[in-house]
Structure formats: C-alpha cells, structure tokens
Write a protein that holds these residues in place. Structure first.
Motif, PDB file in Angstrom:
ATOM      1  N   GLU A 112      -8.166  -9.792 -27.598  1.00 35.23           N
ATOM      2  CA  GLU A 112      -8.783 -10.472 -28.755  1.00 35.23           C
ATOM      3  C   GLU A 112      -8.158 -10.042 -30.081  1.00 35.23           C
ATOM      4  O   GLU A 112      -8.384 -10.664 -31.108  1.00 35.23           O
ATOM      5  N   THR A 114      -4.924  -9.684 -30.831  1.00 34.07           N
ATOM      6  CA  THR A 114      -3.502  -9.967 -31.047  1.00 34.07           C
ATOM      7  C   THR A 114      -3.225 -10.831 -32.265  1.00 34.07           C
ATOM      8  O   THR A 114      -2.095 -11.010 -32.628  1.00 34.07           O
ATOM      9  N   ASN A 115      -4.250 -11.400 -32.857  1.00 31.88           N
ATOM     10  CA  ASN A 115      -3.910 -12.228 -34.010  1.00 31.88           C
ATOM     11  C   ASN A 115      -4.899 -12.124 -35.165  1.00 31.88           C
ATOM     12  O   ASN A 115      -5.597 -13.077 -35.492  1.00 31.88           O
ATOM     13  N   GLY A 116      -4.939 -10.977 -35.793  1.00 35.33           N
ATOM     14  CA  GLY A 116      -5.596 -10.880 -37.093  1.00 35.33           C
ATOM     15  C   GLY A 116      -7.052 -10.482 -37.130  1.00 35.33           C
ATOM     16  O   GLY A 116      -7.624 -10.351 -38.207  1.00 35.33           O
ATOM     17  N   ARG A 117      -7.692 -10.292 -35.986  1.00 35.58           N
ATOM     18  CA  ARG A 117      -9.103  -9.937 -36.061  1.00 35.58           C
ATOM     19  C   ARG A 117      -9.303  -8.539 -36.647  1.00 35.58           C
ATOM     20  O   ARG A 117     -10.291  -8.291 -37.325  1.00 35.58           O
ATOM     21  N   VAL A 118      -8.383  -7.657 -36.336  1.00 40.09           N
ATOM     22  CA  VAL A 118      -8.456  -6.305 -36.914  1.00 40.09           C
ATOM     23  C   VAL A 118      -7.075  -5.910 -37.443  1.00 40.09           C
ATOM     24  O   VAL A 118      -6.059  -6.431 -37.001  1.00 40.09           O
TER      25      VAL A 118
ATOM     26  N   GLU B   3       6.000 -14.112 -36.011  1.00 37.17           N
ATOM     27  CA  GLU B   3       4.758 -14.651 -35.475  1.00 37.17           C
ATOM     28  C   GLU B   3       4.972 -16.088 -35.042  1.00 37.17           C
ATOM     29  O   GLU B   3       5.651 -16.854 -35.707  1.00 37.17           O
ATOM     30  N   ALA B  48      -0.403 -16.340 -29.478  1.00 36.70           N
ATOM     31  CA  ALA B  48      -1.833 -16.036 -29.350  1.00 36.70           C
ATOM     32  C   ALA B  48      -2.572 -16.921 -30.341  1.00 36.70           C
ATOM     33  O   ALA B  48      -2.188 -16.996 -31.506  1.00 36.70           O
ATOM     34  N   PRO B  49      -3.620 -17.622 -29.906  1.00 41.91           N
ATOM     35  CA  PRO B  49      -4.349 -18.474 -30.849  1.00 41.91           C
ATOM     36  C   PRO B  49      -4.979 -17.607 -31.933  1.00 41.91           C
ATOM     37  O   PRO B  49      -5.408 -16.489 -31.668  1.00 41.91           O
ATOM     38  N   ASN B  50      -5.007 -18.112 -33.154  1.00 43.97           N
ATOM     39  CA  ASN B  50      -5.626 -17.377 -34.247  1.00 43.97           C
ATOM     40  C   ASN B  50      -7.145 -17.418 -34.094  1.00 43.97           C
ATOM     41  O   ASN B  50      -7.744 -18.482 -34.149  1.00 43.97           O
ATOM     42  N   PRO B  51      -7.779 -16.282 -33.896  1.00 44.64           N
ATOM     43  CA  PRO B  51      -9.221 -16.304 -33.612  1.00 44.64           C
ATOM     44  C   PRO B  51     -10.035 -16.810 -34.797  1.00 44.64           C
ATOM     45  O   PRO B  51     -11.083 -17.412 -34.635  1.00 44.64           O
ATOM     46  N   TYR B  52      -9.563 -16.555 -36.021  1.00 46.16           N
ATOM     47  CA  TYR B  52     -10.317 -17.011 -37.185  1.00 46.16           C
ATOM     48  C   TYR B  52     -10.289 -18.531 -37.257  1.00 46.16           C
ATOM     49  O   TYR B  52     -11.304 -19.177 -37.451  1.00 46.16           O
ATOM     50  N   HIS B  93     -18.782 -10.630 -26.682  1.00 44.01           N
ATOM     51  CA  HIS B  93     -18.316  -9.340 -27.163  1.00 44.01           C
ATOM     52  C   HIS B  93     -19.437  -8.640 -27.911  1.00 44.01           C
ATOM     53  O   HIS B  93     -20.232  -9.293 -28.590  1.00 44.01           O
ATOM     54  N   ARG B 117     -19.394 -14.477 -38.809  1.00 44.66           N
ATOM     55  CA  ARG B 117     -18.630 -13.435 -38.121  1.00 44.66           C
ATOM     56  C   ARG B 117     -19.254 -13.085 -36.768  1.00 44.66           C
ATOM     57  O   ARG B 117     -18.538 -12.746 -35.830  1.00 44.66           O
TER      58      ARG B 117
END
Lengths: 337, 337
Positions: A112, A114-118, B3, B48-52, B93, B117
């Motif tokens: 989760e 790998t792309n910007g969450r943390v 990226e 990796a898909p952007n989670p945001y 999660h 969030r």
C-alpha cells in the motif's frame, strides 16, 4: 450538513477560488484582512481541505509508517515512544501497523505504501519474513526504509540494531559463571537475524567453555500460548533437563515461570532463568528476572532521526547508516541475584 | 527509476488509457489475454496505482483509525488485537494512532480525519479530554465513531464499555472482606468517565460498610514515573497510612510494588493491593497480583464489529449502540490469596 468544497467556500465569500486557495495557504499575495475573513467563513462552514487532493499536489503526506510485529511486547511499545518523540518535533504523523508475525500481512501493508501514502517507513520485520522484494519495492519507489531491531542484512536500507551476538554471548557467560552446565535456548523463529546472532553468541560461549549444546535444548516456540506451554512442559520434564534457560523472546517468560511452578521447579535453585526483555515488571516478578534489556527508546529515536534525514535531504546516503546501540545485562534473583 | 503513471503504461502497451484502466480493474469488457499483458507490463515497470487518486474516485479508504492513549498498557494492546481480528476478516487496514494522554495531540490527529482519510474511528479518549468538538466534527462529516473503554457519555456515538462502577464496588468489597478499613484509591485523571465510575463504586462500597474515605487516600498520580514514585512514597509514609490500595491504572503497579519494597511494607500483610489490569505477568509477580481484568480482546472485537456495520450499512443507527461487557475479579496473593 452538506460537504463544503473550496468552490462553495469561494462563492460564499464572493471571492475567486484562486484567492481563497492562496488565503488558506497564507500566501503573501493576500491581505491580512482577506485571510481573516476566509478563515472565519471556512471555520463557520466546517470547510476541511481534502487530504488526498492536497497530497496529490504536494506529493508529500507528512506521515511515516511504523510496521512492527506486535505492541504487546515492551520493546516495541518503548521503541514507538522514541519514534513518536522525534516525529512530534518534526511535525509528522506516525501510523502504526501491526503484522502479528505474518509475512503475508507485512507484504500486504507495504504494498500500500508504494505510491505516496507515506513519506518513509520504519520496520521491524515479522518472524516469517525471509524474502525482501516488498521492502526493495519501496526503496525503488523512493520511499526510504529504516530497519530497527529486526533487520534483514542483505537489504540496502539503514539499520538501527543492538549488539545481539555480544548479548547472547554475555547472557550465556553469566549463566555459566552461576554454575549452569546444561543451558536451553528458547526462540520463536529461525529466520530472524537477531535470533541467529543471539544464538550464535550462545553457541560460541558454550563452546568456549567446553560445554556441549544438546539439540533438545534448542527450543523453537510459536506464537500460540497453549502450544508454548506444551513445548516448555516437555523440555522441562526431560530426564536430563537443563539447569539454565535463556529466552530470546519476552513473551515466553510468563509460560516459563508458570510451568516451573506447575512442575515444582525452584528458580533459581533448580533452574536459572534469563530473558531478553524490556518488561517494566521484571524486577517485581517472583523471583525478580535477570534480563538483557535493549535500548528500545533510544533505538526508536535514532531510527526516526535517520528516517527524517532521509526524507528531507536529497543527497544523504541513508542506506549506509548502520548503527548498533548496546544492550545491558541486569542481574536479578532468577539467576541467583 | 522514473515514476510510471497510467499514461506511460498505456503508451508502453500501445493501448488506450481507458483500456488499461479497465484491465487493471479486471473489467468484463477486457479480454483475458489483454488483462494478462497489462498486468505483466505493469509489474515489469513497477506501476503502482496512486492510492490518493484512487481514494478520491472511490471516496472510500478501506481504512479505519484506532486512537488510543498508549500501547504500553496491556488493555490497549489486547483490544487492538481484537480490532485487528475483525478488520482482517473485513479486508480493512487498521491505523493505530497514539495520543500519549494529550488532548492537543488527540485533536490534531482527529482533525486530519474530517475528509476521507479513514472510513471510521475507534477511540479511547486521552485522560485530558473533556471537550468533544473534535469528535462531533467527525460525526457531522459522516465518519462513524465508536468509543471503546474510555467513552464520553454525552457524545452521540456508539460505546463499548465495561461495568466500571460495579467493578469499583466489587474491588472495594473484596478488600473490606479481607480486613481493610483504610483504603487508598489511585488514578491518573479526574476527567475520565471510567475513573469517575470506578471511584463512585469505591466510595459507595466504603459508605455501605460505614467506612470513612480519607481525602489523603484519594491519590491523583501523573504520567511521569518519577513524580508517581514521589507521590506514592508520601502516601505510604503517612502516619495513619492505608491498609489497602486500589489502583485504577495498570502502570501504577510497578511503582506501588517498588515503593513497598523500599519502605519495607509487606504485601499483603501490611498492605493489600488490587489493580485494574490486563498484565500477563499478574500471576507471576511477587506477590501475585489480584486484578480486576477487563475483557479487552472482546471489547475490541465488539467495537470493530459495530464500526464496520456503521461504515457499511446506511440505515443503521450505530450511535445508539451501548454495550457493556463485564470485567472479572481474579483473587491472588496480593490481597491474601
């Protein structure tokens, strides 16, 4: 109450979206009076910026993740406290994720990120973890990773550890000096590097004292309490049972004490016991427990310090940081005081 | 490695962005062969898909937050384990946030949740929390809130608690039955409802037995270990000191035992001790500790169950859920066995 976005806020204020956005960011282009009005109305209407949209723009989450096997172990709760102390100073949020010693869960959590969450990760790996693709994927996605305590040696990431080999050796020497000749070594995983090192320290200290290590006394426990009770009963009922125990895991101390009581074995007269542990109750146990205590709080602080430096400075080779903070032996009644 | 976004991925595959997007979502419109190709290249390029971005579209994070004062307390580590068990089943999660008993920190954390969030919040409030605007703001932003253990009675949210009044009463009755006449009550906060209830149980049990509660024996401790040692030394050095102690907080048990040893007070002969605690070492302490033990794991499971129902069902009045799971008295040597 309907959700309010920046467009509705601008309309209410009779200002352009751009002006409102700049006012909310405290831009020098906007007058103090306008900023005051914008904030007042934003507050009145319960306007909250969308964190995901804002993260997309900033490409920064101001959040770090801490992934640990569990929090019931005092080491981890104290290390997290050290991490939080530094994060608080730096203005970062700390998210704690628990793997419960499962590699599958650990991988699922890291995937989760790998792309910007943390912005960065502090990790103490699960006792099942042997492959490292899920950790390397983060490094290649520019999410810095710092190991603390349970590291994987081959992985290109910073490592904050303690002197596990030396501590294993010192623990064993202490039991030998107190008269033990047949020492059992308890662990929960053969995969963890910290365990390998502690056990190597144990084996070498035995060999250096010309003592034999009985395979029946290398005991692999599990994460299941009932199973551990069964295993330990068997070990302590052996005809030629051990006269000393080194537990490399804190949570095994309760079953060890409980089963000694059941089998009417006196600690330390019949069996000397030493545990790698940060238990705050170690000195009030019956008998008080001799421990190798890790510098949990300091390791947490140091790991967080390295991580924030990695997050904030582009030209810092954080991967090369490899710090070892020594543990300490506290001698108490369980090994003869 | 640069990226890679969905546009670059589509270009590499020589497909439209729409096709790639649908393939990644496993849409029935796309052939199995195309899906296979897309996944293969996506993997190769570390896409990796952007989670945001994805959260913005879905308006769902599949994440719940657990906000607790600390994890060093066994109650919280066991409750979190119960929460995780349900979350795992539901595919959510769990993010754990720690307030370290600070209201400011708790508010700062919750303010981040007002816009997407997390899908829901499980909270045990800090010992400083008395105002509830930060919690009500979430409810009005449609983020369901479930209290567990430490609730705020007036707030319109589900509450999973234990029978604190009854437990306080039962604990006190037990000490009185064992011969105590002057009982001291230790807590760390006057604001927490759980403490008010436990203390009311204590006071009523004393009154019902026609025993006097000395104001010097209502002891307000802090979160600072040294400060607590000082306070407890003073309490136990009083001329007319208590003959029984009820600690409403687990972490006070180590200083109580330590100071009794320093002052050469024998537990239970000179002083009987009972603690609200989920300590796994309670029965191996010296002497073994009589506890009121809360159903931490079950409370965590129940709180999570109610929260997921609130997140998933639109017509469920989760705010009305008010479940009380009873605690249990375990009699051990510290009160005379």
């Amino acid at each position: 109450m309907p959700e309010i976005n920046i467009r509705a806020l601008a309309k209410e204020l009779n200002l352009s979206i751009g002006t409102v956005s700049k006012a909310l960011k405290d831009s020098y282009e906007i007058s103090a009076e306008t900023k005051r009005r914008v904030l007042e109305v934003a507050k009145k209407l319960h306007y909250a910026p969308n964190p995901y949209a804002s993260s997309l723009r900033r490409k920064k989450s101001n959040t770090i993740a801490v992934v640990v096997p569990e929090v019931a172990d005092s080491y981890f709760s104290q290390a997290i406290k050290g991490i939080e102390e530094i994060a608080q100073l730096k203005g970062y949020h700390v998210l704690v994720y628990l793997t419960y010693e499962s590699y599958a869960r650990e991988k699922q959590i890291l995937d989760e990120f790998t792309n910007g969450r943390v912005d960065g990760l502090l990790i103490s790996v699960s006792s099942e973890t042997c492959s490292t693709g899920h950790i390397e994927a983060l490094n290649s996605n520019k999410v810095p990773v710092v190991f603390f305590d349970r590291a994987i040696d081959e992985t290109d990431a910073a490592k904050i550890t303690t002197n596990d080999y030396d501590s294993g050796y010192e623990a064993t020497r202490h039991l030998i000096e107190r008269g033990c000749r047949k020492i059992a070594y308890l662990s929960i995983s053969n995969l963890l590097v910290i365990n390998t090192k502690r056990m190597m320290g144990f084996r070498n200290a035995m060999t250096d004292s010309k003592l034999h290590v009985d395979d029946n006394n290398i005991v692999n426990c599990s994460n299941d309490d009932n199973e551990n009770n069964r295993i330990l009963t068997e070990v302590l009922k052996q005809k030629n049972r051990a006269d000393g125990i080194i537990s490399s895991v804190e949570k095994l101390i309760t079953p060890v004490y409980t089963i000694c009581k059941q089998l009417k074995l006196q600690i330390p007269a019949d069996l000397k016991v030493l545990c790698f542990s940060n238990l705050s109750t170690a000195h009030i146990l019956n008998p008080s427990l001799t421990t190798i205590t890790q510098p949990a709080f300091d390791m947490g602080k140091m790991a967080a310090t390295v991580l924030f430096k990695a997050v904030e400075k582009r030209n810092y080779n954080w991967q090369d940081e490899n710090l070892v903070i020594p543990s300490k032996l506290y001698i108490r009644d369980s090994t003869g005081g």
